[in-house]
Write an enzyme that holds these catalytic residues in place. Structure first.
Site, mmCIF file in Angstrom:
data_model
loop_
_atom_site.group_PDB
_atom_site.id
_atom_site.type_symbol
_atom_site.label_atom_id
_atom_site.label_comp_id
_atom_site.label_asym_id
_atom_site.label_seq_id
_atom_site.Cartn_x
_atom_site.Cartn_y
_atom_site.Cartn_z
ATOM 1 N N ASP A 151 3.342 -0.552 3.350
ATOM 2 C CA ASP A 151 3.308 0.055 2.022
ATOM 3 C C ASP A 151 4.508 -0.390 1.187
ATOM 4 O O ASP A 151 5.104 -1.425 1.477
ATOM 5 C CB ASP A 151 3.248 1.591 2.168
ATOM 6 C CG ASP A 151 2.400 2.223 1.075
ATOM 7 O OD1 ASP A 151 2.735 2.029 -0.101
ATOM 8 O OD2 ASP A 151 1.414 2.902 1.383
ATOM 9 N N HIS A 223 4.472 5.023 -4.039
ATOM 10 C CA HIS A 223 3.224 4.966 -3.268
ATOM 11 C C HIS A 223 3.446 5.164 -1.762
ATOM 12 O O HIS A 223 2.765 5.964 -1.116
ATOM 13 C CB HIS A 223 2.556 3.615 -3.557
ATOM 14 C CG HIS A 223 1.182 3.431 -2.994
ATOM 15 N ND1 HIS A 223 0.958 2.986 -1.704
ATOM 16 C CD2 HIS A 223 -0.037 3.613 -3.542
ATOM 17 C CE1 HIS A 223 -0.349 2.896 -1.501
ATOM 18 N NE2 HIS A 223 -0.976 3.273 -2.593
ATOM 19 N N SER A 563 -6.237 5.027 -1.627
ATOM 20 C CA SER A 563 -4.892 4.989 -1.043
ATOM 21 C C SER A 563 -4.478 6.340 -0.488
ATOM 22 O O SER A 563 -3.755 6.421 0.494
ATOM 23 C CB SER A 563 -3.860 4.643 -2.116
ATOM 24 O OG SER A 563 -3.668 3.268 -2.222
#
Ligand SMILES: *[C@@H]1O[C@H](CO)[C@@H](O)[C@H](O)[C@H]1NC(C)=O
Ligand SMILES: *[C@@H]1O[C@H](CO)[C@@H](O)[C@H](O)[C@H]1NC(C)=O
Ligand SMILES: *[C@@H]1O[C@H](CO)[C@@H](O)[C@H](O)[C@H]1NC(C)=O
Ligand SMILES: *[C@@H]1O[C@H](CO)[C@@H](O)[C@H](O)[C@H]1NC(C)=O
Ligand SMILES: *[C@@H]1O[C@H](CO)[C@@H](O)[C@H](O)[C@H]1NC(C)=O
Ligand SMILES: *[C@@H]1O[C@H](CO)[C@@H](O)[C@H](O)[C@H]1NC(C)=O
Ligand SMILES: CC(=O)N[C@H]1CO[C@H](CO)[C@@H](O)[C@@H]1O
Length: 780
Positions: A151, A223, A563
């Site tokens: 990530d 994220h 996601s």
């Protein structure tokens, strides 16, 4: 000296060399990945290194140092390298012994709905995710389960990564806590046990040109912090996004450990770096991997040219379950990515939480129209703001009234909308709603109401502008009011969180849909999980915070995307793994798929955004059921050689794929390999394409894991009227000595006119367990 400046020091002479010495030829060099399959047994690292270097130098111009070309080597868990090559050199390598594939390094993207360069469009959800709350901790010690994530890095100071009360790190862990910008070994603890980043090779004199923010495991984006805390975050009380979605934030498996592999920079996530992360994570000893990254729906690499398919293959071969997001290119069919059969592919659904921001109309009406958005509105509660329908505010340079009614850029007359609330239409091919809102704000409007049926369940983030979204139905009331009065007024109320919202779950409109463009003989996605307005931890990097003016950055953010669905499933898979440490990735996936839910909190079938009943192309086997996953009863096993046979059936030759794994007596594709036989892979769902109506048979084998040796399962079939579906035998009798049993399913047409896709299911039950497999029969 900072990493950046040291990078420049190395980089500059190199760039000069590339341009100066090698001239034009060098300009055309690109990064290629050379994939060579399994590390041959009993090969010393030195020998492997020599092989890679020999192979590479055999195609480079005489006398050119290897270091100028070689960027990364894959050496722990599979063999290969990434190198800067000209097209001719790449073609020369293609035919060398031992090379399975060579391909240009692709850049993949994160699967949040916000585009990489447009922050506000993201919708996120964090912590308290009622739909996936597994409840009390497992009886066994889940703390031995390690979830790795590829990530954007991690914000280690987040409360979600506190390690209070956690025992020592499992001794088998071989990972590292790498240093980098604003990150050192003190940032890891018993929760965050590993952190790597991939800007520079430590052991090679080679490098990639990576943005500065990639030279540290720290998450400057948000994220990776969000996905990590969703998968395995420690509980954080009173988490919220400025009061919205308030509750205890916690991951799907609160006792699991986290290892972050930062593979994404500001340009995206290079495949060559992702392969390094797979190479390391497998060797480090992760139990699961969660990957919320993928190719775009239009870039369709084959399995041996897709870094995610390759990396996951080698992880699964070592018993590591890998969960990937399906993509956000829905609701169009055939948009799913990460669809290799060894991947657990996850689509996104809503949860029973809704962010409501209503419109109140003025005059004697004073009616409220229900809207959905996350806003920071500070408008008066009474409807005192002039209201205008955008079609009446077109700029006179714009001849196109449709443009104006949709509030597309440069279509409105500033003077007509100043200090007003503007009612705008919206459709998918317009500018984004966020872009429109920004534009309206710049032009002096006080608020915006968008008419949008599609995105209704996904609350957009209008950071500092009062905006909301209403349905077409709701808009009629507003339009009627505008028509009925000379000076219409309105206001937009601040967002409130509505819980126990019905119906939920619903398939999110953006969630990518099946069938996969690669094969219609396997259903993808496999499963779906919450991915809409999910609350979880966020970066505190001020460049990326989403604070309303005058407020401190929130430690949490609400985000949307497959996601966000992916780490929900990873957390639950970790719980299954901690209860059943010996289970294979296929068994874990089987448990998740066969126990999935197909109905919503209205006791009706789960629907899509458009209101139609969801099919397996929309949400796979259904919505993950966190309580039932632990009692699947039966599971469908798949071994590595079955995946190789899948590749044979797909069209690869023995020569290409036999070196992908080390099989003691070698591997040969069976003579009868064919696309139709893909349907025979022992998958927990069934897909048949090219159906003509003539009988097609598939076989499956189930293994009893229900804990009771003597038990009998009986089949029930749900099939559409156009098909005759038969299961033989229709009873499976397990005993102490019989733990695995096979059955066959035959499909024939009951009607002569077949067109399209037919959906149904096969369910085995022993009275306690329900083992359900969806099927799709696609007529040719
Ligand atoms: C498979 O690997 C072996 C050992 O690494 C190598 O000698 C052989 O050439 C490879 N086979 C193919 C078909 O590439
Ligand atoms: C890590 O960085 C922090 C803050 O800069 C510092 O206090 C700490 O001593 C460092 N730890 C190590 C092991 O270098
Ligand atoms: C809000 O309403 C109050 C009283 O009705 C008024 O004094 C105030 O000016 C209004 N504010 C705005 C921004 O319209
Ligand atoms: C355009 O709008 C302005 C202001 O509303 C007006 O003065 C002008 O005459 C208009 N031009 C045309 C061609 O309609
Ligand atoms: C409002 O008026 C316009 C024309 O003046 C008409 O086309 C439209 O249908 C009306 N809308 C409603 C909801 O009454
Ligand atoms: C295909 O061939 C294998 C042996 O290579 C055999 O076991 C299998 O039954 C065959 N399958 C079909 C559908 O003919
Ligand atoms: C999410 C959010 O901050 N919503 C705000 C919307 O506007 C009202 C009124 O200012 C606030 O109270 C809410 O907090």
């Amino acid at each position: 000296m900072s990493c950046l400046s040291s990078l420049l020091c190395i980089l500059l002479p190199l760039l000069l060399l590339l341009v100066g010495v090698n001239g034009k030829e060098e300009d055309k060099r690109q990064v290629y990945v050379v994939y060579m399959g399994a590390v041959p047994s009993h090969t010393a690292e030195n020998t492997l290194k020599k092989n890679h270097i020999q192979l590479l130098s055999s195609v480079l111009p005489r006398g050119q140092p290897i270091e100028k070309s070689l960027i990364r080597r894959y050496k722990n868990s599979f063999s290969g390298f990434a190198a800067r090559l000209s097209e001719n050199e790449a073609n020369a390598l293609r035919n060398k012994a031992g090379v399975i594939s060579i391909f240009i390094d692709p850049i993949y993207q994160l699967h949040t709905t916000r585009s990489w360069d447009f922050l506000q469009e993201t919708s996120v959800e964090t912590v308290s995710n009622p739909a996936t709350d597994v409840g009390s901790s497992p009886t066994s010690d889940g703390s031995d389960t390690i979830i790795g994530l590829l990530d954007t890095g991690i914000w280690p100071e987040s409360e979600s990564f506190r390690d209070d009360g956690m025992g020592p790190i499992p001794s088998r862990w071989k990972g590292a806590c790498m240093e980098g910008n604003d990150f050192n070994s003190s940032n890891c603890n018993r929760k965050l046990i590993g952190a790597r980043h991939y800007d520079l090779e430590e052991d090679e004199d080679s490098l990639t040109i990576f943005p500065k923010d990639a030279s540290s495991p720290r998450d400057d984006h948000g994220h990776g912090t969000h996905t990590s805390s969703t998968a395995a975050g420690s509980p954080v009380m009173e988490a919220s996004f400025y009061g919205l979605a308030e509750g205890t934030a916690k991951g799907g498996s609160v006792s699991s450990r986290i290892a972050m592999y930062k593979v994404c920079g500001s340009e995206g996530c290079p495949g060559s770096a992702m392969l390094s992360a797979f190479d390391d994570a497998i060797a480090d000893g992760v139990d699961l991997l969660s990957i919320s990254i993928g190719a775009s729906e239009f870039f369709r690499p084959d399995f041996t040219e897709d870094p995610i398919a390759i990396g996951v293959f080698h992880a699964v071969e070592r018993g590591i379950t890998v969960v990937c997001s399906a993509g956000n290119d829905g609701p169009g069919g055939g948009s799913v990515v990460n669809a290799a059969p060894w991947i657990l592919t996850v689509g996104a659904t809503t949860i029973d939480r809704f962010f409501e921001s209503d419109v109140v109309l003025g005059g004697s009406h004073a009616v409220a129209v229900k809207g959905s958005a996350i806003n920071f509105s500070n408008l008066n509660k009474s409807a005192t703001y002039p209201l205008i329908y955008a079609a009446s505010a077109s700029s006179n340079s714009s001849s196109d009234d449709a443009e104006a009614s949709h509030c597309n850029l440069d279509s409105l007359d500033e003077r007509k909308i100043k200090r007003k609330i503007v009612l705008c239409e919206h459709s998918d091919d317009d500018n984004s709603k966020i872009t429109k809102a920004e534009d309206l704000k710049t032009k002096g409007a006080v608020g915006a109401i968008f008419i949008d049926d599609v995105g209704r369940s996904v609350a957009s983030m209008y950071i500092d502008f009062p905006a909301t979204e209403v349905t077409t139905e709701g808009s009629e009331q507003i339009l009627k009011y505008i028509n009925s009065t000379k000076n219409p007024t309105a206001t937009i109320l601040p967002t409130i969180t509505v819980t126990k919202y019905k119906p939920a779950p619903e398939v999110a409109y953006f969630s990518s849909r099946g069938p996969s463009s690669q094969t219609s003989n396997i259903i993808k996605p496999d499963i779906s999980a919450p991915g809409v307005n999910i609350l979880a931890s966020w970066t505190r990097n001020e460049d990326f915070d989403v604070a309303p003016p005058g407020r401190k950055p929130s430690h949490f953010n609400l985000v949307c995307g497959t996601s966000m669905a992916c780490p929900h499933v990873a957390g639950i898979a970790a719980t299954i793994k901690s209860w059943n440490p010996t289970w294979s990735p296929a068994a874990i996936r089987s448990a998740i798929m066969t126990t999935a839910m197909q109905s919503n909190n209205d006791k009706a079938p789960v629907t899509t955004d458009s209101g139609s009943v969801a099919t397996p192309y929309d949400y796979g086997a259904g919505v993950i059921n966190p309580t039932r996953v632990l009692q699947p009863g039966l599971v469908y096993e798949i071994e590595t050689k079955d995946y190789l046979q899948f590749l044979c059936n797909y069209g690869y030759t023995t020569k290409t794929i036999k070196n992908m794994t080390v099989i003691p007596n070698g591997f040969e594709c069976s003579k009868n390999s064919s696309k139709d036989l893909i349907s025979n892979l022992n998958y927990p769902s069934i897909a048949i394409s090219g159906f003509t109506g003539k009988e097609r048979k598939v076989s499956r084998e189930v293994k009893n894991v229900g804990g009771v040796e003597d038990t009998t399962y009986v089949v029930s079939i749900k099939s559409p009227s156009q098909l005759n579906v038969e299961v033989l035998p229709d009873k499976l009798q397990f005993s102490k000595s019989v733990t695995k049993l096979s059955y066959q399913v035959s499909f024939t047409a009951s009607s002569s006119r077949l067109k399209g896709d037919y959906f149904g299911s096969i369910t085995w039950s022993d009275g306690t367990h329900r083992v359900r497999s969806p099927f799709v029969v696609k007529s040719s």
